[in-house]
Design a protein around this motif. Structure first.
Motif, short mmCIF file in Angstrom:
data_model
loop_
_atom_site.label_atom_id
_atom_site.label_comp_id
_atom_site.label_asym_id
_atom_site.label_seq_id
_atom_site.Cartn_x
_atom_site.Cartn_y
_atom_site.Cartn_z
N ILE A 261 0.98 -3.97 -1.83
CA ILE A 261 -0.36 -3.35 -1.77
C ILE A 261 -1.48 -4.34 -1.37
CG2 ILE A 261 -2.24 -2.54 -3.45
CD1 ILE A 261 0.20 -1.47 -5.30
N GLU A 262 -1.50 -5.65 -1.47
CA GLU A 262 -2.26 -6.52 -1.15
C GLU A 262 -2.16 -6.55 0.38
OE1 GLU A 262 -2.01 -10.42 -2.65
OE2 GLU A 262 -1.95 -9.92 -4.64
N MET A 263 -1.02 -6.68 1.13
CA MET A 263 -0.80 -6.53 2.67
C MET A 263 -1.39 -5.20 3.05
SD MET A 263 3.26 -7.54 2.67
CE MET A 263 3.64 -8.43 3.64
N ILE A 264 -1.38 -4.15 2.42
CA ILE A 264 -1.71 -2.80 2.95
C ILE A 264 -3.39 -2.96 3.00
CG2 ILE A 264 -2.21 -0.35 2.49
CD1 ILE A 264 0.68 -0.38 1.22
N LYS A 265 -4.04 -3.53 1.75
CA LYS A 265 -5.54 -3.85 1.67
C LYS A 265 -6.07 -4.69 2.85
CE LYS A 265 -5.88 -2.82 -3.22
NZ LYS A 265 -6.29 -3.54 -4.60
N ASN A 266 -5.14 -5.55 3.12
CA ASN A 266 -5.43 -6.63 4.31
C ASN A 266 -5.30 -6.06 5.70
OD1 ASN A 266 -6.39 -8.60 2.69
ND2 ASN A 266 -4.43 -9.34 2.48
N GLY A 267 -4.75 -4.61 5.80
CA GLY A 267 -4.70 -3.97 7.16
C GLY A 267 -3.40 -4.04 7.66
N ASN A 268 -2.25 -4.28 6.89
CA ASN A 268 -1.04 -4.46 7.52
C ASN A 268 -0.36 -3.00 7.40
OD1 ASN A 268 2.13 -4.66 7.70
ND2 ASN A 268 1.92 -6.62 6.99
N LYS A 269 -0.20 -2.31 8.82
CA LYS A 269 0.22 -0.97 8.94
C LYS A 269 1.68 -0.95 8.54
CE LYS A 269 -3.83 0.85 10.07
NZ LYS A 269 -4.34 1.58 9.14
N GLN A 270 2.52 -1.92 8.98
CA GLN A 270 3.87 -1.86 8.90
C GLN A 270 4.11 -1.83 7.03
OE1 GLN A 270 6.40 -1.17 10.48
NE2 GLN A 270 8.14 -2.48 9.31
N ALA A 271 3.52 -2.51 6.44
CA ALA A 271 3.43 -2.55 4.96
C ALA A 271 3.18 -1.08 4.45
CB ALA A 271 2.70 -3.65 4.25
N GLU A 272 2.16 -0.47 4.99
CA GLU A 272 1.57 0.79 4.78
C GLU A 272 2.67 1.89 4.87
OE1 GLU A 272 -2.23 3.76 5.50
OE2 GLU A 272 -1.92 1.83 6.64
N LEU A 273 3.39 1.74 5.94
CA LEU A 273 4.44 2.68 6.50
C LEU A 273 5.71 2.59 5.59
CD1 LEU A 273 5.44 4.85 8.10
CD2 LEU A 273 6.33 3.15 9.85
N VAL A 274 6.12 1.47 5.27
CA VAL A 274 7.13 0.94 4.54
C VAL A 274 7.12 1.53 3.04
CG1 VAL A 274 8.55 -0.71 3.52
CG2 VAL A 274 8.02 -0.77 6.09
N PHE A 275 5.79 1.13 2.50
CA PHE A 275 5.39 1.50 1.08
C PHE A 275 5.61 3.32 0.86
CE2 PHE A 275 2.05 2.02 -2.24
CZ PHE A 275 2.49 1.36 -3.24
N GLU A 276 4.92 3.84 2.05
CA GLU A 276 5.12 5.39 2.02
C GLU A 276 6.38 5.80 1.94
OE1 GLU A 276 3.76 9.13 1.73
OE2 GLU A 276 2.25 7.34 1.90
N ALA A 277 7.14 5.30 2.97
CA ALA A 277 8.60 5.55 3.03
C ALA A 277 9.32 5.27 1.72
CB ALA A 277 9.16 4.77 4.11
N MET A 278 8.92 4.44 0.88
CA MET A 278 9.78 4.31 -0.33
C MET A 278 9.54 5.03 -1.36
SD MET A 278 10.51 0.79 -2.52
CE MET A 278 8.69 0.50 -3.54
N ALA A 279 8.21 5.69 -1.35
CA ALA A 279 7.79 6.53 -2.41
C ALA A 279 8.47 8.00 -1.64
CB ALA A 279 6.20 6.81 -2.30
N TYR A 280 8.46 8.15 -0.18
CA TYR A 280 8.93 9.37 0.18
C TYR A 280 10.36 9.67 -0.34
CZ TYR A 280 10.81 12.06 4.06
OH TYR A 280 11.42 13.06 4.74
N GLN A 281 11.28 8.45 -0.08
CA GLN A 281 12.69 8.57 -0.54
C GLN A 281 12.81 8.84 -2.03
OE1 GLN A 281 15.29 5.68 1.21
NE2 GLN A 281 14.53 6.11 3.26
N VAL A 282 12.10 8.27 -2.71
CA VAL A 282 12.15 8.58 -4.14
C VAL A 282 11.82 10.04 -4.58
CG1 VAL A 282 11.26 8.15 -6.61
CG2 VAL A 282 11.55 6.34 -5.08
N ALA A 283 10.85 10.53 -3.89
CA ALA A 283 10.44 11.81 -4.09
C ALA A 283 11.70 12.79 -3.67
CB ALA A 283 9.18 12.22 -3.38
N LYS A 284 12.08 12.24 -2.44
CA LYS A 284 13.30 13.47 -1.98
C LYS A 284 14.52 13.11 -2.94
CE LYS A 284 15.29 12.08 1.96
NZ LYS A 284 15.48 11.86 3.53
N GLU A 285 14.87 12.07 -3.48
CA GLU A 285 15.78 12.18 -4.40
C GLU A 285 15.47 12.94 -5.56
OE1 GLU A 285 19.78 10.35 -5.27
OE2 GLU A 285 18.53 10.31 -3.34
N ILE A 286 14.38 12.95 -6.09
CA ILE A 286 13.83 13.70 -7.08
C ILE A 286 14.24 15.27 -6.91
CG2 ILE A 286 11.89 14.48 -8.63
CD1 ILE A 286 10.92 11.68 -8.43
N GLY A 287 13.80 15.58 -5.71
CA GLY A 287 14.13 16.95 -5.24
C GLY A 287 15.52 17.33 -5.26
N GLY A 288 16.27 16.37 -4.94
CA GLY A 288 17.73 16.74 -4.74
C GLY A 288 18.45 16.90 -6.22
#
Length: 361
Positions: A261-288
Motif C-alpha cells: 500500500i505504501e508503494m501504491i501511495k508513492n506512485g508504483n503502478k506495478q504494485a497497484e496492478l498486482v494488489f488489484e489482481a490479488m483481490a480479483y483472484q480472491v473474489a473469483k475464488e469466492i464466486g467459485g
C-alpha cells in the motif's frame, strides 16, 4: 478453579505458546529462534526437544509448573487426512509427525511437543483441526487427471474457529449454516462450509487458488510444465517459486500488504496492478465457492491478517457483495481455537477422536 491448558503453536522460526484458564487467556508468548539456534538440527522433527525445553524454561521463568496443567494442546501437522475435531496425540500420530508422512512443516512439532510435555505429568495431549482436515465431497477430489487428486490442505484451525464465531454472532449453530470463508494471510484459502463441513477448498500449501503474499496460486499448467523442463531451474527452485517466494514476493519483493500500500501511495503502478489482481483472484475464488453451495449462502466471511487492510477488503467486497452478506473478522484465532478444542473435551462436551488411519492411503 477452571481447567488450565498449555497451548503450543510452532512456526518455522518461532514457537508461540499460551496458558489458558478455561476460555480466558492468562498470557501468550512468542519465542523467536535464530538461524544459529536451529542450525544443528537436520530436519524439523529433530527440533522438538529443543523447542520443548525452550517452552519449559519460559514457563519456569513465569513461575508455572507443568503439574499446574490439565492438558497440553499443540497445532496439528501434516498427517493423513482426517475429519474436523480434537484428537488425542497417540503413538501412531507421533510416528507420522516424526516421519513427515505428508511433508515437512513446523506444525508437525505441535503434537510432538504437546505429547512430550504431557507424558511427563500423565495428562492428555491433543491437537485440534490440523491443516489436513478433509471433509470433501467426492466430486471435489476429481482434478481432471487420474494420477492427481485434489487435496484438502488449508487453514482449517482458523476457518473452523471463525465459522463458529460467526454462528455465535448470529445465534445459530455452525452446523446449520452455509458459509464461504476466506483466510487471507501469507497463504490464502477460500472454502465452502456446508452445514458444518468444509466440502471444498483450494490447496493453500501448494499454491492452488488465488495467489497470496508468498504463494503463486494456480498457474497456467502448460507454462509451468515448460518452466520445469526448461533446464533453468532445479526442483527446489520451482517449489520455492510456488511456495515461499511466489505471489507478492515474486512481483514486488515484499510479503507485507502494508508495504504494498505504501508503494501504491508513492506512485508504483506495478504494485497497484498486482494488489488489484490479488483481490480479483480472491473474489473469483469466492464466486467459485458460491457455485459449490448452489447459491445458498448465509454469510461470506473474510479473516486472517490481511483482513485488517481496509483497502484490500474493500476491493473484494466490491466484487462479491451481490452473492451474500459479508462479515469481516480480522486476524487469526488459532491459540484460542486450540484451547477451546481441548476444553470441550475436558468438559465432556465432545469426545476426543482417535488418529488411526489405514496403513496405505
Amino acid at each position: 478453579m477452571g481447567y488450565k491448558i498449555l497451548v503450543i503453536n510452532p512456526g518455522s522460526t518461532s514457537t508461540k505458546f499460551a496458558v489458558y484458564d478455561d476460555e480466558s487467556e492468562v498470557f501468550l508468548e512468542n519465542i523467536f529462534h535464530t538461524k544459529d539456534e536451529l542450525a544443528p538440527y537436520p530436519d524439523i522433527s529433530s527440533q522438538y526437544e529443543f523447542r520443548m525445553n525452550t517452552v519449559l524454561k519460559a514457563l519456569e521463568e513465569r513461575n508455572w509448573n507443568i503439574t499446574d496443567f490439565n492438558a497440553v494442546v499443540g497445532r496439528g501437522g501434516l498427517l493423513y487426512p482426517l475429519e474436523s475435531g480434537t484428537y488425542e496425540v497417540n503413538d501412531k500420530m507421533c510416528e507420522h509427525l516424526k516421519l513427515g508422512i505428508q511433508g515437512e512443516h513446523a506444525s508437525n512439532l505441535g503434537g510432538l511437543i504437546a505429547r512430550a510435555i504431557a507424558d511427563k505429568v500423565n495428562i492428555p495431549a491433543f491437537i485440534v483441526d490440523p491443516v489436513i482436515v478433509d471433509e470433501f465431497e467426492d466430486v471435489a477430489r476429481i482434478s481432471g487427471c487420474p494420477l492427481i487428486k485434489r487435496r484438502s490442505i488449508f487453514h482449517a484451525l482458523n476457518h473452523k474457529a471463525v465459522a463458529r464465531k460467526v454462528a455465535d454472532l448470529f445465534r445459530k449453530r455452525y452446523e446449520d449454516l452455509n458459509l464461504i470463508v476466506a483466510h487471507l494471510g501469507g497463504g490464502i484459502s477460500v472454502a465452502a462450509h456446508k452445514k458444518g463441513r468444509v466440502i471444498d477448498v483450494n490447496n493453500a500449501l501448494d499454491g492452488d487458488g488465488p495467489f497470496a503474499p508468498e504463494r503463486s496460486g494456480g498457474l497456467p499448467v502448460g507454462d509451468l510444465v515448460r518452466l520445469c523442463f526448461s533446464g533453468k531451474y532445479s526442483y527446489d527452485e520451482i517449489i520455492s517459486m510456488i511456495r515461499g517466494k511466489g505471489g507478492l514476493v515474486a512481483y514486488l519483493g515484499v510479503n507485507d500488504v502494508r508495504k504494498v500500500i505504501e508503494m501504491i501511495k508513492n506512485g508504483n503502478k506495478q504494485a497497484e496492478l498486482v494488489f488489484e489482481a490479488m483481490a480479483y483472484q480472491v473474489a473469483k475464488e469466492i464466486g467459485g465457492m458460491a457455485t459449490v453451495l448452489e447459491g445458498n449462502i448465509d454469510q461470506i466471511v473474510l479473516t486472517g491478517g490481511i483482513a485488517y487492510s481496509e483497502e484490500f477488503i474493500s476491493k473484494i467486497i466490491k466484487r462479491v457483495s451481490f452473492i451474500a452478506p459479508i462479515t469481516v473478522i480480522p486476524g487469526e484465532r488459532e491459540m484460542e481455537a486450540l484451547a477451546l478444542g481441548a476444553l470441550r473435551v475436558l468438559r465432556g462436551e465432545e469426545k476426543a477422536k482417535t488418529y488411526n488411519p489405514p496403513e496405505e492411503i
